[in-house]
Motif scaffolding. Structure first.
Motif, mmCIF file in Angstrom:
data_model
loop_
_atom_site.group_PDB
_atom_site.id
_atom_site.type_symbol
_atom_site.label_atom_id
_atom_site.label_comp_id
_atom_site.label_asym_id
_atom_site.label_seq_id
_atom_site.Cartn_x
_atom_site.Cartn_y
_atom_site.Cartn_z
ATOM 1 N N PHE A 58 56.435 -67.904 18.029
ATOM 2 C CA PHE A 58 57.775 -67.561 18.721
ATOM 3 C C PHE A 58 57.794 -68.515 19.768
ATOM 4 C CE2 PHE A 58 56.156 -63.540 17.530
ATOM 5 C CZ PHE A 58 57.512 -62.955 16.906
ATOM 6 N N GLU A 59 59.111 -68.663 20.168
ATOM 7 C CA GLU A 59 59.640 -69.230 21.565
ATOM 8 C C GLU A 59 58.924 -68.229 22.353
ATOM 9 O OE1 GLU A 59 62.031 -71.945 22.708
ATOM 10 O OE2 GLU A 59 61.052 -72.670 20.814
ATOM 11 N N PRO A 60 58.310 -68.830 23.347
ATOM 12 C CA PRO A 60 57.752 -67.775 24.537
ATOM 13 C C PRO A 60 58.832 -67.127 25.095
ATOM 14 C CG PRO A 60 57.109 -70.048 24.924
ATOM 15 C CD PRO A 60 57.917 -70.062 23.760
ATOM 16 N N ILE A 61 58.739 -65.779 25.441
ATOM 17 C CA ILE A 61 59.647 -64.769 25.928
ATOM 18 C C ILE A 61 59.308 -64.476 27.276
ATOM 19 C CG2 ILE A 61 60.749 -62.605 25.593
ATOM 20 C CD1 ILE A 61 59.623 -62.759 22.731
ATOM 21 N N GLY A 62 59.886 -64.948 28.385
ATOM 22 C CA GLY A 62 59.450 -64.679 29.819
ATOM 23 C C GLY A 62 58.318 -65.416 30.133
ATOM 24 N N ALA B 80 46.005 -69.528 35.412
ATOM 25 C CA ALA B 80 46.719 -70.779 35.481
ATOM 26 C C ALA B 80 47.145 -71.260 34.414
ATOM 27 C CB ALA B 80 45.738 -71.811 36.154
ATOM 28 N N SER B 81 46.660 -70.774 33.031
ATOM 29 C CA SER B 81 47.297 -71.389 31.851
ATOM 30 C C SER B 81 48.471 -70.860 31.481
ATOM 31 C CB SER B 81 46.163 -71.546 30.869
ATOM 32 O OG SER B 81 45.716 -70.161 30.553
ATOM 33 N N ASN B 82 49.222 -69.817 32.201
ATOM 34 C CA ASN B 82 50.619 -69.504 31.779
ATOM 35 C C ASN B 82 50.642 -68.934 30.357
ATOM 36 O OD1 ASN B 82 53.058 -68.581 32.489
ATOM 37 N ND2 ASN B 82 53.845 -70.684 31.740
ATOM 38 N N SER B 83 49.481 -68.207 29.900
ATOM 39 C CA SER B 83 49.892 -67.737 28.238
ATOM 40 C C SER B 83 49.689 -66.320 28.447
ATOM 41 C CB SER B 83 48.948 -68.320 27.465
ATOM 42 O OG SER B 83 48.866 -67.520 26.482
ATOM 43 N N LYS B 84 50.489 -65.610 27.607
ATOM 44 C CA LYS B 84 50.197 -64.133 27.844
ATOM 45 C C LYS B 84 48.787 -63.640 27.294
ATOM 46 C CE LYS B 84 55.229 -62.984 27.563
ATOM 47 N NZ LYS B 84 56.265 -63.145 26.596
#
Lengths: 133, 264
Positions: A58-62, B80-84
């Motif tokens: 996906f495009e990252p959401i939020g 810090a790696s900004n990933s869910k």
């Protein structure tokens, strides 16, 4: 005053010598890391697709720095209380090991303390702050 | 003839590329693997090997402190790696590690009280006549479970569950960052194996510490192959409702043993 200062520096130096292994580990890590960071660098944020966070196509959401479940926070609070109590056990055990007082004398105090810990655990259990579902 | 394989693997990993993820905190992103690796290899200082300059008097406390601080590597590198995925993995991993830390602290007091020392060598050598594993089988099993969860090995690797979070907190890392995070994990695993053998089986010579410690580490890989991953709430219940009371009980048991042996 001066001698105090010198003594302080000497003790700091000695402890640094004593911690040579820590320094060695740190230096080795730095060296390895910096070297391979330089060697393996394949571009920063100029490649938009490549550097976007992984999200299954996906495009990252939020953003990822969203709020989280209160369970984790509650658990961290319970942990804080328990960890302070466990940490309090350690110096007392150290005193016991140095043979200041016999074990049986320590035990009378400690049994009370451990019962208190167990009661705290029981309270949190009955209150439901340990439940996850 | 697969002996060259690990070395080739290391070279391959070191030469892999890495990127800076979009909107990540760059300094912390780079610093996370360093923290993990540094802390996990500083812990090795406590083992009583000939190559160490001195025997470490407060080794048990050193182990407790550093394995508590080790959680910062997970927090920093995941956040810090900004990933869910890495954020979720971080939250799980942190909650898991801090809950098992309580039972770790308590169960570590069992061999320490029986050996009457915080020095690892003294605990090892206090088991000349009988192993602590024979004294309390329950403490041994709880300690093994606690340690497996503490270093996040299967069946307790919820922080990096491949089926739901792709790889947990190190999903955005490549190249040396990934390598350091993994080396940190395996370094901890080996150390934990050595500690298990030393604290509960009283291995005294360097050879037996290393040999049986490696066997313990091998057993954890064996477990990975044979046991399915457990559910997260089960993991938490195991820690708080079984291991924590057991740990408290084993401290009391150790002190009662000391008194009844007439050593106190």
């Amino acid at each position: 005053m001066n001698t105090v200062r010198i003594g302080f520096f000497v003790s700091v130096l000695l402890s640094m010598v004593f911690c040579w292994e820590l320094a060695g580990v740190g230096m080795m890590t730095c060296l390895l890391y910096c070297l391979s960071l330089v060697l393996g660098y394949r571009g920063g944020s100029q490649f938009r697709e490549k550097s976007s966070p992984y999200e299954c196509g996906f495009e990252p959401i939020g953003g990822a720095r969203s709020s989280f479940s209160l369970r984790f926070f509650l658990l961290a609070m319970v942990f804080m209380i328990f960890d302070v109590e466990v940490v309090l056990l350690f110096p007392a055990m150290a005193g016991m090991m140095m043979d200041f007082v016999p074990v049986s004398v320590y035990f009378q105090g400690f049994f009370f303390f451990l019962i208190l810990l167990l009661l705290g655990l029981w309270f949190e259990w009955s209150e439901g702050s340990l439940e996850w579902l | 003839m697969g002996l060259g394989q690990p070395i080739a693997d290391a070279f391959k990993l070191a030469s892999k590329g890495w990127i800076i993820p979009f909107r990540s905190n760059v300094m912390l992103y780079l610093f996370g693997p360093f923290i993990s690796f540094f802390i996990s290899f500083s812990m090795w200082y406590l083992l009583p090997f000939e190559s160490q300059v001195a025997s470490f008097k407060w080794a048990v406390i050193w182990f407790l402190c550093l394995s508590s601080v080790n959680v910062y590597g997970v927090i920093v590198s995941g956040w810090a790696s900004n990933s869910k995925y890495s954020m979720l993995g971080t939250m799980r991993g942190v909650a898991q590690v801090i809950s098992y830390e309580i039972s770790m602290g308590l169960l570590m007091l069992f061999p320490a009280v029986l050996g009457m020392s915080f020095e690892v060598y003294e605990i090892f050598s206090s088991q000349k006549w009988v192993w602590i594993a024979f004294v309390s089988y329950v403490a041994l099993v709880s300690w093994s479970i606690t340690m497996l969860a503490e270093v996040q090995r299967p069946p307790f690797d919820l922080a990096e569950g491949e089926s739901e979070l792709v790889s947990g907190y190190h999903v955005e890392y490549g190249g040396m960052g990934f390598t350091l995070l993994f080396l940190a994990e395996y370094g901890c695993l080996l150390l934990v194996g050595f500690m298990l053998v030393g604290l509960f089986f009283g291995a005294l010579e360097e050879f037996s510490v290393v040999f049986f410690g490696l066997m313990a580490a091998w057993c954890s890989v064996w477990l990975r192959a044979s046991v399915p991953r457990c559910r997260y709430d089960q993991l938490m219940m195991l820690s708080w409702k079984s291991l924590c009371p057991l740990g408290l009980g084993s401290v009391v048991l150790a002190m009662i043993m000391k008194i009844s042996a007439g050593l106190g």
